[in-house]
Design an enzyme around this catalytic site. Structure first.
Site, short mmCIF file in Angstrom:
data_model
loop_
_atom_site.label_atom_id
_atom_site.label_comp_id
_atom_site.label_asym_id
_atom_site.label_seq_id
_atom_site.Cartn_x
_atom_site.Cartn_y
_atom_site.Cartn_z
N ALA A 478 -10.03 -3.38 -14.52
CA ALA A 478 -11.23 -2.72 -15.03
C ALA A 478 -10.93 -1.29 -15.48
CB ALA A 478 -12.32 -2.73 -13.96
N ASP A 504 1.09 -4.90 -15.69
CA ASP A 504 0.20 -5.61 -14.76
C ASP A 504 0.70 -7.04 -14.67
OD1 ASP A 504 -2.02 -7.00 -13.49
OD2 ASP A 504 -3.24 -5.24 -13.99
N LYS A 528 -2.91 -10.21 -18.28
CA LYS A 528 -3.81 -9.08 -18.53
C LYS A 528 -3.18 -8.04 -19.46
CE LYS A 528 -6.73 -9.13 -14.40
NZ LYS A 528 -7.21 -8.37 -13.23
N ASP A 576 -5.48 -1.07 -7.45
CA ASP A 576 -6.55 -1.48 -6.53
C ASP A 576 -6.09 -1.50 -5.08
OD1 ASP A 576 -4.84 -3.60 -6.53
OD2 ASP A 576 -6.31 -5.10 -7.17
N ASN A 577 -4.95 -0.87 -4.79
CA ASN A 577 -4.52 -0.81 -3.38
C ASN A 577 -3.78 0.50 -3.11
OD1 ASN A 577 -1.34 -1.41 -3.20
ND2 ASN A 577 -2.21 -2.57 -4.91
N CYS A 632 -9.95 -9.10 21.78
CA CYS A 632 -10.79 -9.80 22.75
C CYS A 632 -12.21 -9.99 22.23
CB CYS A 632 -10.80 -9.07 24.08
SG CYS A 632 -9.25 -9.32 24.98
#
Length: 1058
Positions: A478, A504, A528, A576-577, A632
């Protein structure tokens, strides 16, 4: 952005708990979730008319109700220059009912500076008619038409929202008055060079359903007083997060049952864990428990008409460092309209005569303004700059204002998010040259080419410099698509010696089409980077863009090597990371290249500019780590749907991925068992038991075996394990202090009874059986009736809870237990595992979780597994849409935010290309279009450090030439001596990456061996890796002492070897 989706849980009222315990009755609350058979599975579909595959990420921003209202709204966009086409693009992607494009003008050369759907061959043609077919391709659900007649009242009456761009004030006032009196919502947007203006009028009675778009908060109650007003105290595990004026409702309160299911009540916050409510003095005594949930109550807001608001304006601030500027620009824009009406044109670029005239007009406008608006002192320098650039048309300004304006249209249609009340002004004057004498009227004259709108602002010199730039764009999603569009419009890398490299590795998916606007439905499955590059060549045939499909990281450093980076002028991230962002940040610091960083999360966005030797880097400051869910809590004590969804994701990995991977390694790697035994704690036992189950105990031969396995596993997880838990901790269990064990965050569960006629039970079996079959290469089935028949013959062993089974109440208990290993059981497992030789050709098929394919059973399993566990614990379930958000860790996204953020990035790009050196010229930005909020700040300067009298920052380093004049390489001893003699530093530790090359505590024999070895030889030996031919230098980290023996912090070393 580095953050993940904001997915706080909202509770809804459930059944009343039994008196005296925190246990709820053993019945389901799943009737709240509609089940619609689809693809053979019972799926939760909120609205069949919304294409969730296309609008997936936007739905997580707006929600289904707002999206439905959007789909009933017809919008008129008047003015199809750069700003109008940006707004139209964003609202078409957003999915309104229909869009009509209006323009009576023809395309001029200057329009091509920002109107990305005009071509050079379109000069002289009507802008709306040329743009219509190109905009219509963006979304097949939105009819797009063109209209070239006048804006008469009968025509305007057909629309719910009217948008005016680049229109005369006379038309704005006429249309504004009509729209206000006829209930039509109005957005007026205008851009003039480096200035932008936005106005909203959504009528006198607009209903706002949600002012901020955040998920409603919820908290667990620990106490409620009988008082006037009653004071509620929440558990101190986390702050409640409420604000005074919020409305809340209660559920599951024991004792003071009057609160359960009551009407939403307004609160006053007293502290981070307390707030007051209504008069509770006559209520029953509070015993324990309860959940308080925020309720979003619709409210009515009122707008003034454009003529009324023009005289008495209210402003939304975009930059608090420019506090008085909106009022000044309110006068300036009115003066500009008067100037244009008198002369039939904008002021000439950087023309002193026109600038002086505009100042005179502005003084007259100010003089006749109402006293509350009148400026005591007009900022004449600001008005002159407005005159200088008003003829300009800049793609980044249009992207920013166009993103905001499109979001306001969506607010008008949907009632979601707080609108702009009512005027917004923006400027980016910092983009002008730092040398105020650099621009002249001659340099800004039109050249009759596509960049005239930009040359009018910055002159021809910057245009030439932009064309020669070499930039690396990392990511073509984007943000990447929007960046490429802006690059094409401003002419970045469009000259013969310029270039943009975009990389990309992803392919296009359907869910991308809603905001990655360079892609079309026929591009799905294509790469892309290739598709985006081809699309922007249509927008500007001169752009020189090269597409790659490489992931950035250490494994591609032979491609993106020293030569590659040294030839670059800068880098823009569209990632994006966080890991990839930090990697690119390190590369930019090492190669000393500017970095433009940005990110979005729903309606929120941020921009950071990193300038060598001036600012801090991206990695200099980081978000706090996400709070993880205790093991837990996941295993035994969930209390929120987030817990059951994470548990379901762990189940998926533990059933359908990890065992298959381990089996394949066991069968192909002779050292697998030996390596497994070296793992910590109980991991060796867990891994080998899973391999034994997969190869021996649970290996299916037929589809019926898979159904049987799924049924047995259902009983294990949702009946047997719960019964064992309740055997260990009965509903009336007390702690050592006498308090109920099942209280506070611990919800008392109940076991489920399998019912083949329950759609959710059958969903689970079908999804689990099909996934289990896939891991063995067996063919599954979606035939619900056939599976139901198979289930009738499944024999489920009787379960009796066992004594002596240890269930851990805390993660500390679990860690202590994991420290002990059952060696005899490990030996038994090793002896009973079948030999790989006995299974020739056998392999399993691990399944990687994929959330966006609705035919692969992945989300079917997650939704069923999570909601069944939620039913165990009487936690309100989540539909498929919400489950996908949380389990898939989806980042909500909308095109408007992306457009606005990238506009700000490209404004910073103008400064970088010009070489601005003043820190206050640059702007880091944060925005939230939902509120709306805008915050800008100067980037932080790079932190300064010092050893002796030598100051340094992260941009500095020691340069050491490894090859000496005689052609031999420096040895470790020579390296240590060099720092002692040249820098008076004694190296105590030396490392390269994770490899320790030298330390003061190194054994004498090893040290003696290394001292006379060349540095690269030591690196290769210690790291057990050969240095590639592309490696010209090594990064070495030092720990040093100064001459007094004190530890000092020093820069890294760039050790050149070629």
């Amino acid at each position: 952005m580095s953050s993940s989706p904001l997915s706080k849980k909202r509770r809804v009222s459930g059944p009343d708990p039994k008196p005296g315990s925190n246990c709820s009755p053993a019945h389901s609350v799943l009737s709240e979730v509609p089940s619609v058979p689809a693809n053979g599975m019972a799926k939760n579909v909120s609205d069949a008319d919304i294409d969730e595959g296309l609008y997936s990420r936007q739905l997580y921003v707006l929600g289904h109700e707002a999206m439905k209202r959007l789909q009933t709204s017809s919008v008129l966009v008047s003015g199809l220059r750069g700003l109008g086409v940006e707004i139209a693009k964003n609202i078409i992607l957003g999915g309104v009912k229909a869009v009509t494009l209006h323009d009576q003008g023809t395309a001029q050369w200057a329009d091509l500076s920002s109107q990305f759907y005009l071509r050079e061959e379109d000069i002289g043609k009507n802008r709306a008619e040329v743009s219509q077919p190109r905009l219509a391709e963006l979304n097949s659900y939105v009819p797009v038409s063109a209209y070239t007649g006048p804006l008469v009242e009968d025509f305007l009456s057909d629309f719910q929202v009217v948008v005016l761009t680049n229109s005369p004030l006379e038309d704005q006032l006429r249309v504004g008055e009509f729209c206000h009196s006829h209930g039509i919502k109005l957005v007026v947007a205008d851009t003039r060079g480096l200035f932008g203006q936005l106005f909203c009028d959504f009528g006198e009675e607009m209903i706002l359903t949600d002012s901020n778009g955040e998920q409603p908060l919820s908290a667990m109650v620990s106490m409620v007083t009988k008082d006037n007003p009653g004071v509620v105290t929440c558990l101190d595990e986390a702050r409640h997060g409420f604000e005074s004026g919020d409305f809340v409702s209660f559920s599951e309160v024991q004792g003071m049952i009057e609160l359960n299911g009551s009407q939403p009540m307004e609160i006053k916050v007293l502290g981070p864990y307390t707030f007051s409510i209504c008069d509770t003095s006559n209520f029953s005594d509070y015993i324990r428990g309860g959940i308080v949930s925020q309720v979003k109550v619709p409210k009515k807001i009122s707008f003034k008409s454009l003529p009324a608001s023009l005289a008495e304006p209210d402003f939304v601030m975009t930059d608090f460092a420019k506090y008085s500027r909106p009022a000044q620009l309110h006068i300036g824009f009115q003066a500009l309209h008067h100037f244009c009406a008198q002369h039939g044109r904008s002021p000439r670029p950087h023309n002193e005569e026109d600038a002086a005239e505009l100042v005179t007009i502005a003084q007259a406008v100010n003089a006749r303004s109402l006293p509350a608006v009148q400026q005591g002192s007009l900022d004449e320098d600001l008005i002159r700059k407005l005159a200088y650039v008003a003829a300009g048309d800049l793609a980044p300004i249009n992207a920013f204002i166009g993103g905001l304006a499109a979001q306001e249209v969506m607010k008008a249609c949907s009632g979601k998010f707080m609108p702009i009340m009512q005027w917004l002004y923006f400027d980016a004057l910092e983009c002008l040259p730092e040398d105020k004498e650099a621009l002249t009227e001659d340099k800004c004259l039109p050249r009759q080419n596509r960049y005239d709108g930009q040359v009018a602002v910055f002159g021809s010199d910057l245009q030439e410099r932009l064309g020669k730039q070499k930039y690396f764009l990392v990511g073509a999603g984007a943000i990447g698509c929007e960046l490429l569009k802006n690059f094409a419009m401003i002419g970045l890398g469009c000259a013969e010696d310029g270039e943009i490299v975009v990389t990309d590795m992803d392919t296009i998916e359907k869910s991308n089409l809603n905001r990655q606007f360079l892609f079309r439905p026929w591009d799905v499955t294509k790469l892309k980077s290739d598709t985006a590059a081809a699309a922007v060549r249509q927008m500007n045939p001169h752009i020189r863009v090269t597409s790659h499909q490489n992931r950035v990281g250490p494994d591609t450093e032979r491609i993106y090597d020293d030569d590659f980076f040294q030839n670059l002028d800068g880098v823009t991230n569209a990632l994006d990371n966080v890991d990839a962002r930090m990697y690119m940040d390190r590369r930019c610091v090492y190669y000393r290249k500017p970095l433009l960083e940005s990110g979005t999360l729903g309606t929120k966005g941020n921009v950071q500019v990193v300038i060598p030797f001036l600012t801090e880097s991206y990695s200099s400051s980081q978000d706090p780590p996400e709070k993880s869910i205790p093991i837990c809590t996941l295993k035994n004590f969930p209390n929120a749907i987030e817990h059951t969804l994470q548990w379901a994701r762990d189940e998926f990995e533990g059933l359908f991925k990890q065992p298959a991977e381990n089996v394949n390694q066991y069968l192909t790697d002779p050292k697998f068992v030996e390596r497994t035994l070296r793992l910590a704690g109980t991991q060796p036992l867990e891994v080998l038991e899973a391999v034994q189950r997969s190869l021996v105990l649970q290996r299916p031969q037929t589809w019926a075996d898979c159904v049987t396995w799924a049924c047995h596993h259902w009983h294990t997880q949702y009946s047997n394990n719960i019964r064992q838990l309740l055997h260990n901790f009965p509903p009336d269990q007390l702690t050592s202090s006498g308090a109920p064990f099942w209280s506070g965050p611990k919800r008392c569960p109940h076991p489920l009874t399998f019912d083949v006629s329950n759609p959710l039970h059958l969903d689970y079996v079908i999804a689990a059986a099909n996934l289990f079959a896939q891991t063995y290469g067996l063919t599954g089935s979606q035939d619900r009736a056939a599976v139901a028949t198979l289930l009738q013959s499944v024999q489920v062993p009787e379960f009796t809870p066992k004594s002596g089974v240890k269930i851990h109440v805390s993660d500390q208990e679990l860690q202590s237990a994991n420290a002990s290993v059952d060696d005899s059981r490990l030996e038994e497992l090793k002896a009973t595992l079948p030999s790989p030789e006995k299974l020739p050709g056998f392999k399993m098929y691990p399944i990687d979780f994929e959330k966006d394919d609705d035919t692969n059973f992945h989300m079917d399993f997650i939704v069923a597994a999570s909601n069944l566990r939620a039913e165990n614990y009487d936690i309100p379930p989540a539909d498929r849409h919400k489950s996908k958000l949380i389990a898939g860790k989806i980042i909500p996204a909308i095109a408007t935010t992306t457009a606005a953020v990238v506009g700000l990035v490209c404004l910073e790009l103008y400064k970088v290309v010009q070489g601005h050196r003043q820190l206050n010229s640059y702007k880091n930005g944060f925005l939230n279009l939902a509120l709306p909020f805008f915050g800008f700040s100067e980037p932080l300067a790079a932190p300064r450090h010092q050893y002796y009298n030598q100051e340094w920052t992260l941009w500095d380093r020691f340069e050491v030439q490894g090859l000496q004049p005689n052609g031999e390489e420096m040895t470790l001893k020579q390296f240590l001596d060099y720092f002692k003699t040249e820098h008076k530093l004694e190296i105590t530790m030396l490392s390269q990456g994770v490899s320790m090359l030298y330390s003061f505590f190194m054994p004498a024999a090893k040290l003696k061996e290394r001292l006379d070895q060349p540095m690269t030889e030591i690196v290769s030996r210690v790291s057990k890796r050969k240095l590639g031919r592309h490696v010209r230098a090594l990064v070495l980290e030092l720990c040093c002492n100064d001459e007094s023996g004190e530890d000092v912090e020093v820069p890294y070393v760039r050790y050149t070897i070629r």
